[in-house]
Design an enzyme around this catalytic site. Structure first.
Site, PDB file in Angstrom:
ATOM      1  N   GLY A  33      -1.477  -5.036   0.540  1.00 10.90           N
ATOM      2  CA  GLY A  33      -1.840  -5.342   1.672  1.00 10.90           C
ATOM      3  C   GLY A  33      -0.709  -4.737   2.960  1.00 10.90           C
ATOM      4  N   LEU A  34      -1.496  -5.144   4.356  1.00  9.82           N
ATOM      5  CA  LEU A  34      -0.769  -3.738   5.179  1.00  9.82           C
ATOM      6  C   LEU A  34       0.935  -5.305   5.257  1.00  9.82           C
ATOM      7  CD1 LEU A  34      -3.435  -5.341   8.103  1.00  9.82           C
ATOM      8  CD2 LEU A  34      -3.047  -2.893   7.158  1.00  9.82           C
ATOM      9  N   GLY A  38       2.063 -10.334   3.869  1.00 16.50           N
ATOM     10  CA  GLY A  38       2.800 -11.742   3.385  1.00 16.50           C
ATOM     11  C   GLY A  38       2.662 -11.328   1.717  1.00 16.50           C
ATOM     12  N   SER A  40       5.496 -10.099   0.349  1.00 18.18           N
ATOM     13  CA  SER A  40       6.761 -10.600  -0.146  1.00 18.18           C
ATOM     14  C   SER A  40       6.739 -12.041  -0.295  1.00 18.18           C
ATOM     15  CB  SER A  40       8.293 -10.341   0.335  1.00 18.18           C
ATOM     16  OG  SER A  40       7.909  -8.179   0.770  1.00 18.18           O
ATOM     17  N   SER A 107       1.115  -0.212  -0.847  1.00 17.77           N
ATOM     18  CA  SER A 107       0.262   0.391  -1.936  1.00 17.77           C
ATOM     19  C   SER A 107      -0.899   0.686  -1.273  1.00 17.77           C
ATOM     20  CB  SER A 107       0.323  -0.802  -2.780  1.00 17.77           C
ATOM     21  OG  SER A 107       0.241  -1.657  -3.334  1.00 17.77           O
TER      22      SER A 107
HETATM   23  P1  ADP Z   1       4.897  -8.406   3.925  1.00 26.89           P
HETATM   24  O1  ADP Z   1       5.453  -8.502   2.028  1.00 26.89           O
HETATM   25  O2  ADP Z   1       3.417  -8.081   3.425  1.00 26.89           O
HETATM   26  O3  ADP Z   1       5.421  -6.818   4.481  1.00 26.89           O
HETATM   27  P2  ADP Z   1       5.596 -10.506   4.551  1.00 26.89           P
HETATM   28  O4  ADP Z   1       5.928 -11.707   3.706  1.00 26.89           O
HETATM   29  O5  ADP Z   1       7.184  -9.937   4.800  1.00 26.89           O
HETATM   30  O6  ADP Z   1       4.799  -9.474   4.487  1.00 26.89           O
HETATM   31  O7  ADP Z   1       5.732 -10.861   6.224  1.00 26.89           O
HETATM   32  C1  ADP Z   1       5.040 -11.761   6.147  1.00 26.89           C
HETATM   33  C2  ADP Z   1       5.005 -13.095   7.598  1.00 26.89           C
HETATM   34  O8  ADP Z   1       4.487 -13.524   7.546  1.00 26.89           O
HETATM   35  C3  ADP Z   1       6.472 -13.708   6.691  1.00 26.89           C
HETATM   36  O9  ADP Z   1       7.143 -13.635   7.787  1.00 26.89           O
HETATM   37  C4  ADP Z   1       5.745 -14.950   6.823  1.00 26.89           C
HETATM   38  O10 ADP Z   1       7.058 -15.909   7.900  1.00 26.89           O
HETATM   39  C5  ADP Z   1       4.370 -14.772   7.728  1.00 26.89           C
HETATM   40  N1  ADP Z   1       3.258 -15.949   7.383  1.00 26.89           N
HETATM   41  C6  ADP Z   1       3.146 -16.824   7.449  1.00 26.89           C
HETATM   42  N2  ADP Z   1       1.838 -17.302   7.251  1.00 26.89           N
HETATM   43  C7  ADP Z   1       2.142 -17.029   5.843  1.00 26.89           C
HETATM   44  C8  ADP Z   1       1.222 -17.356   4.718  1.00 26.89           C
HETATM   45  N3  ADP Z   1       0.836 -18.299   4.568  1.00 26.89           N
HETATM   46  N4  ADP Z   1       1.737 -16.828   3.594  1.00 26.89           N
HETATM   47  C9  ADP Z   1       2.692 -15.847   3.922  1.00 26.89           C
HETATM   48  N5  ADP Z   1       3.421 -15.467   4.489  1.00 26.89           N
HETATM   49  C10 ADP Z   1       3.421 -16.136   6.062  1.00 26.89           C
END
Ligand code: ADP
Length: 200
Positions: A33-34, A38, A40, A107
């Site tokens: 995903g973008l 979420g 990580s 990916s």
């Molecule tokens: P990615 O790995 O896709 O780049 P991250 O997990 O690093 O994304 O970042 C997602 C961001 O969104 C984090 O700051 C997280 O706290 C926030 N967030 C808010 N709601 C959610 C949720 N339901 N699930 C996952 N992340 C969330």
């Protein structure tokens, strides 16, 4: 370049025996995903839950892998393909070791995800599509990367000036704008139980 004299060696301790010892079915939980969708955050929470349940796991995370194994790779299309190829092969090795592997990489290309899927057995690849809309990801912008991409300071940023190809038939789809982290984790745990990857 592969040498014709390099021959695969079969060992006595097999993938199956390693998996039986760990009382689980090894698999790859492939989050896609973008940026900021979420991946990580949910993968981290899921790994904690699986760990508490006594499972043997390993989390491969995009940024972390780029500090080591793939630190020589950039973000051109060719380097993104090589990035995912190496990660796929690493995930396959960990699956062979009997682990439940979680991977959190944008990916963006279907063909790359398909390539990793084809490395393991059919039931061993679980594609988890984080369908969180671009608008939401861009508003979150936890690392300020979308802003930099919009300002032209980062090139080839997925969702801005590099394409994200939406999965055609992912095993699981999660929208973190609608479901909190716990709901996302429980959704995945339910899938793993109903597909007998982990026990009830
Ligand atoms: P990615 O790995 O896709 O780049 P991250 O997990 O690093 O994304 O970042 C997602 C961001 O969104 C984090 O700051 C997280 O706290 C926030 N967030 C808010 N709601 C959610 C949720 N339901 N699930 C996952 N992340 C969330």
């Amino acid at each position: 370049m592969k040498d014709d004299n390099v021959v695969w060696h079969s060992h006595e301790v097999t993938k199956q025996s390693r998996a039986q010892q760990k009382k689980q079915k090894p698999c790859i939980l492939w989050f896609t995903g973008l940026s900021a969708s979420g991946k990580s955050t949910v993968a981290d929470a899921l790994e904690q839950k699986l760990f508490e349940m006594g499972h043997h796991t390993y989390l491969l995370d995009g940024d972390n892998v780029r500090h080591g194994l793939n630190k020589d790779l950039g973000f051109s299309d060719r380097e993104r393909v090589e990035n995912i190829r190496r990660i796929g092969e690493t995930a396959k090795l960990f699956t062979d070791a009997g682990l439940i592997v979680l991977s959190a990489f944008i990916s963006p290309f279907r063909s790359d995800r398909q390539m990793v899927r084809s490395l393991v057995e059919k039931t061993e690849f679980v594609e988890i599509y984080m369908s969180t809309p671009l608008r939401v990801c861009e508003n979150r912008d936890p690392k300020g990367l979308y802003k930099k991409a919009r300002d032209g300071q980062i090139k080839n940023f997925t969702g801005i000036d590099s394409e994200y190809e939406v999965p055609v038939s992912p095993e699981i789809t999660l929208n973190t704008d609608e479901s909190d982290v716990n709901e996302c984790v429980n959704n995945i745990i339910d899938f793993l139980k109903s597909n007998e990857i982990i026990k009830e």
